[in-house]
Every structure is written in C-alpha cells, then in structure tokens.
Scaffold this active site. Structure first.
Site, short mmCIF file in Angstrom:
data_model
loop_
_atom_site.label_atom_id
_atom_site.label_comp_id
_atom_site.label_asym_id
_atom_site.label_seq_id
_atom_site.Cartn_x
_atom_site.Cartn_y
_atom_site.Cartn_z
N GLY A 118 -9.85 -4.33 10.90
CA GLY A 118 -10.31 -5.64 10.45
C GLY A 118 -11.53 -5.56 9.54
O GLY A 118 -12.31 -6.50 9.46
N GLU B 21 -15.78 9.46 4.14
CA GLU B 21 -14.87 9.68 3.02
C GLU B 21 -15.61 9.45 1.71
O GLU B 21 -16.58 8.71 1.68
CB GLU B 21 -13.76 8.61 3.04
CG GLU B 21 -12.56 8.94 3.83
CD GLU B 21 -11.58 7.78 3.90
OE1 GLU B 21 -11.79 6.72 3.27
OE2 GLU B 21 -10.59 7.95 4.62
N LYS C 20 -8.14 -8.56 3.82
CA LYS C 20 -7.18 -9.01 2.82
C LYS C 20 -7.13 -10.54 2.73
O LYS C 20 -7.17 -11.21 3.75
CB LYS C 20 -5.79 -8.49 3.22
CG LYS C 20 -5.72 -6.96 3.26
CD LYS C 20 -4.52 -6.49 4.06
CE LYS C 20 -4.54 -4.98 4.19
NZ LYS C 20 -3.58 -4.48 5.21
N ASN D 159 -0.94 1.56 10.29
CA ASN D 159 -0.93 0.49 11.28
C ASN D 159 0.40 0.54 12.00
O ASN D 159 1.46 0.44 11.38
CB ASN D 159 -1.14 -0.87 10.62
CG ASN D 159 -2.56 -0.99 10.09
OD1 ASN D 159 -3.52 -0.68 10.78
ND2 ASN D 159 -2.69 -1.40 8.84
N ARG E 2 2.28 -1.34 13.88
CA ARG E 2 2.70 -2.67 14.35
C ARG E 2 3.19 -3.48 13.15
O ARG E 2 3.12 -3.00 12.02
CB ARG E 2 1.50 -3.38 14.97
CG ARG E 2 0.33 -3.34 13.99
CD ARG E 2 -0.77 -4.29 14.31
NE ARG E 2 -1.96 -4.00 13.55
CZ ARG E 2 -2.20 -4.37 12.30
NH1 ARG E 2 -1.30 -5.05 11.62
NH2 ARG E 2 -3.33 -4.06 11.69
N ARG F 99 -3.59 -16.09 2.35
CA ARG F 99 -4.02 -16.38 3.72
C ARG F 99 -4.92 -17.61 3.69
O ARG F 99 -5.99 -17.59 3.07
CB ARG F 99 -4.80 -15.22 4.31
CG ARG F 99 -3.97 -13.96 4.47
CD ARG F 99 -4.71 -12.96 5.32
NE ARG F 99 -4.05 -11.67 5.30
CZ ARG F 99 -4.36 -10.67 6.11
NH1 ARG F 99 -5.34 -10.81 7.00
NH2 ARG F 99 -3.71 -9.52 6.03
#
Ligand code: ADP
Length: 475
Positions: A183, A219, A256, A309, A311, A357
């Site tokens: 998230g 990273e 996102k 992910n 799921r 969204r």
C-alpha cells in the site's frame, strides 16, 4: 498475444461449467466482496457474507445468500479476526473462502488454518505466499529464477553502516523498502549519505508499526520509471498463462490512482518479453490461482522485478475488459482443482480499458472525506463498468480504505476509452462527500495523459500545475 479470445461454442457443457463449490464465504467487504458475490451468482454458487458492526447495511451483506456478523468495526477485531471468519464458515457450511484483496488475502497463517479446518482457500498455497509475500525474500527467489532485478541489497539490511555501504555501491538515489510492505507504506527515498541514517531508521519504525516487521532492504531508486504489471493465472496442474499487462504509473504517494490495459508505451516485442518473464517467474515458484508480477520499466526499455501480489488486484477489471476473461470465476475454478479454461494462445488483448479509483477524499488535497452519501448516480452506457458497493445514504466508515468506486471505461482504442471515461465522469453524481472524481476528469483532458507520456513521478508535477492553476484549463 493476438486477437480477441477465440470462444468456440462447446458441443456439450464442459466439466468447467459445473459450479466449482456449493457455498463460498467472502472474507472481505466493499466492492471486492460484491464482485466475488456476482461471480458466484453467475456460477450458481451460494454465498456467505461476513461483516463488521459498521457494515450492517452494506450491499455485500444484502446481496449474499447468508450473512454473519464477525465483530466490531476495527478490522483487527472483525475482517482480520481469523477465528471469527473460520467460525462463520463452519457454522454456515461454506466449503471455500475467497479473501478478496487486503485483509487476510496474503496471510499464509490464515491459509494454513483454512487447510487445517478442511476449508479451501481461494488463492495460492501458504508456501507460495510465504515465498513471494516477503518482498526481500521474493527478490532472492526471482534472482535464482533469472528474472531481472533492480540493483540493490542482498536481502535485509541490518544496520545504518551496512545501509551506507550498500547505497555507495549502487549509487544514490536509493529507496529503503519494508520487506513486509504494501500500500505504498514503509518506503523512503534517499538522495545522499547525510540523510540516509534518519530515513533508514524512519522506514524501519514505520514498517514495525504498520506491518509488525521492521526488516527493510534497499534498491536503486529509478527517477522516472513506469509501473508495468502482468496478470498471471495458473492452475494446480502446472499450467501458467499471462493475461497481458496493466500500466499503473498514475500514482500518488506510491498508491495507484489510474490503471489501464494495455500500456500506451509497450511495443509488441517488449510486451512479449515482459509477459514471458512474468510467466517464467510464476512457473519458478509453482504458482497457481491469480497473481500479479510488478515491474518497473526504465526509459531504455529495461524492466526490473519489483514484487508479486499473490491475490486478485484492485485493478483486475481492466484486464477482464480487454481479454474477456472473468478472473474471479477462474479463481474459483482453479481453487476447486479444475484446469484453466483457456490456453495462452486463446488470450488476446482487444481494445483498451482505463480504471479511475474514485476515493472519498478531497480531490486536490487528498485529505479523507468520510461521511454520508446524500445523492448518488452512477454512469452507464456503452463501455462503462462501475465496481462499487455504494448506495444512496451509505455511510463511509472511517475504519477502512477510502475507495468508493472503480469507474472503468472500455473502448475499441485508447482514445475511445478516454472519451468514454470523460463522459462517465461528467455524468457521475456523488453528493455528501468529496471524491477524487474532479481530479480524474482533469487528468483525462491533460495532453500528457492523452499522449501517454507519463511516469510514476507525473502526479507530482501535475499537482504543482494544479496549485498554479486551480480552476482553469489544465493546458
Ligand atoms: P507497495 O507494495 O507498497 O505497493 P511497491 O514495491 O509495489 O510497494 O512500490 C510501489 C510504487 O513505489 C511503485 O509503483 C513505484 O512507483 C515506487 N517504487 C518502488 N520501488 C521503486 C524504485 N526502486 N524506484 C522507483 N520507484 C519505485
């Protein structure tokens, strides 16, 4: 990837047409709970909704065949309460549990409890979730599988001193990320050795608070990458296919906001390489059920594995619209042990889909706007899909995420999808709370969005533009 899915009319009903389960419990709320209920209804599967006291009047409760209250509003006491969820399944005789996204969906312990109780978890095995759910460990697994990785630390970074050494080796800017993160939380971008010690410690304490695990890794931080992810589906018979890519570069604070399929920038050769790499990655861990491999793409066309992910994703509808495949129904069939109902060569991206969204937030300040919806009208017409659990007089509880609806537009090409999204946003009415809809409307008119020239950094510049020009023409 070729043309639209070739659907040959079967001479007689295939075994896959039989309902995969008699009764499924949905361990989630909101639009995704409803989405699973709709799939079950189409398949002739009975449904059980679970709900917290805050969701007594929610639509997922109303449209399920049975419902069980599992506790008070805080998710730790309800939607994350494993004994309560299992008890609800046992009392109602549900054979399987669909976890949706979030909540228990990536909790390997929950999968093991389901298994011990003889309940089918609709998702991959606990072992796969363990392997891929921890981001740092997933990177090690992917390295062994030959998947390109972002330059970074070799696993977890234990001390500030070690962080400084690794950052020097890979070069600034770097990003410190929580191994158990999600998230968009538990990440810190660091530009020089002076700020690294504080940011490293902040990332660890935020990770501890949010995920109960303070391990972090590092990273190289790419400056203007694009977020490209690949939808994977695999069955328990060793078949793994991809359903093409989604681009999710329009993000705010690493979360996102807009997703689309296909990406506006991949040429067929690069698309093939990314999708083949994702299938290879999934095969390397014996993946089954629905999953997503996320990559960052740089300006040179090099791409790097970021995470998997394990799921169904929030943004799965854009893939469903361009491939014609119902991902949730396929998840149920796979969990019941059936073979994938299509082969790789049957999967074709046709047309273009975009998802906005719609969150209960001030559109320009992004502050939460919970409350009661006093008037509501969702757009329809050709090419529009709305995934939501909202209704007139619904109260948006402050306990859960702020998404009120996913507005999805499909068109024969990207321009038509954008045009449809514009008119859908223009005919969307949500009163009583503020939402991100006006922000999306402006993005749909922005020349950068129309041209497809954006990166994960784009929203930052756009927000600056909005400050200078709050009401006017974004151009
Ligand atoms: P989460 O699981 O919290 O969503 P991700 O690892 O998927 O976190 O990253 C979320 C977003 O953060 C990415 O889509 C990207 O915008 C940004 N990000 C993550 N890692 C990097 C990186 N190495 N360089 C640049 N941006 C990154």
């Amino acid at each position: 990837m070729g043309a639209a899915i070739k659907r040959k009319a079967p001479a007689k009903p295939a075994p896959n047409d039989a309902p995969p389960f008699k009764k499924v419990l949905i361990a989630n709320r909101g639009e995704i709970a409803l989405r699973v209920i709709l799939a079950c209804k189409e398949m002739g599967v009975q449904t059980v909704a679970v709900y917290s006291e805050a969701d007594r009047n929610a639509l997922h409760v109303r449209f399920a065949d049975e419902e069980v209250c599992i506790g008070p509003p805080p998710s730790g006491k309800s939607y994350l309460n494993i004994p309560q969820v299992i008890a609800a399944a046992e009392v109602t005789g549900a054979e399987a549990i669909h976890p949706g996204y979030g909540f228990l969906s990536e909790n390997p312990h929950f999968v093991e409890v389901c298994q011990a109780c003889g309940i089918t978890f609709i998702g991959p095995s606990a072992e796969i979730i363990r392997k891929m759910g921890n981001k740092s460990q997933a990177k090690a697994t992917m390295l062994a599988a030959g998947v390109p990785l972002m330059p970074g630390s070799d696993g977890i970074i234990e001390t500030v001193e070690e962080a400084l050494v690794v950052a020097e080796q890979i070069g600034y800017p770097v990003i410190v990320k929580a191994s158990s993160g999600g998230g968009g939380r538990g990440m810190r971008i660091c530009n020089n050795p002076e700020e690294l010690p504080d940011l490293y410690n902040n990332a660890r304490s935020e990770a501890k608070g949010a995920f109960g695990d303070d391990s972090v890794y590092m990273e190289k931080y790419l400056l203007e990458p694009r977020h490209i992810e690949v939808q994977i589906m695999g069955d328990q018979h060793g078949n793994v296919v991809h359903l093409g890519e989604r681009e999710c570069s329009i993000q705010r604070r690493h979360q996102k906001l807009i997703e689309e399929s296909p990406s506006a920038v991949l040429d067929p050769a690069l698309r093939q390489r990314i999708c083949d790499t994702a299938v290879m990655a999934a095969k390397a861990v014996g993946y089954y059920n629905a999953g997503t491999i996320e990559f960052l793409l740089d300006k040179r066309g090099d791409f790097f594995f970021m995470e998997m992910n394990t799921r169904v994703q929030v943004e799965h509808p854009v893939t469903e619209l361009v491939t014609g495949i119902d991902i949730v129904k396929e998840q149920l069939r796979i969990a019941a042990g059936q073979k994938l109902s299509f082969r790789q060569e049957d999967v074709v991206q046709k047309g273009h889909a975009i998802e906005c969204r719609i969150n209960a937030e001030d559109p320009f300040k992004f502050t939460p706007s919970p409350g009661r919806i006093t008037a509501l009208h969702f757009p329809g017409g050709p090419g529009i899909r709305v995934d939501t659990a909202m209704h007139q007089d619904a109260v948006i509880p402050p306990h859960y995420d702020s998404m009120v609806a996913k507005l999805i537009a499909y068109g024969s090409d990207r321009a038509e999808a954008i045009a449809r999204m514009r008119r859908a946003l223009d005919t969307l009415v949500i009163e009583g709370i503020k939402t991100t809809a006006p922000l999306h409307r402006r993005i749909m008119d922005h020349p950068d969005f129309i041209a497809g020239t954006f990166s994960t950094k784009w929203m930052e510049t756009f927000m600056e533009e909005l400050k200078r020009n709050p009401a006017g023409d974004p151009r």
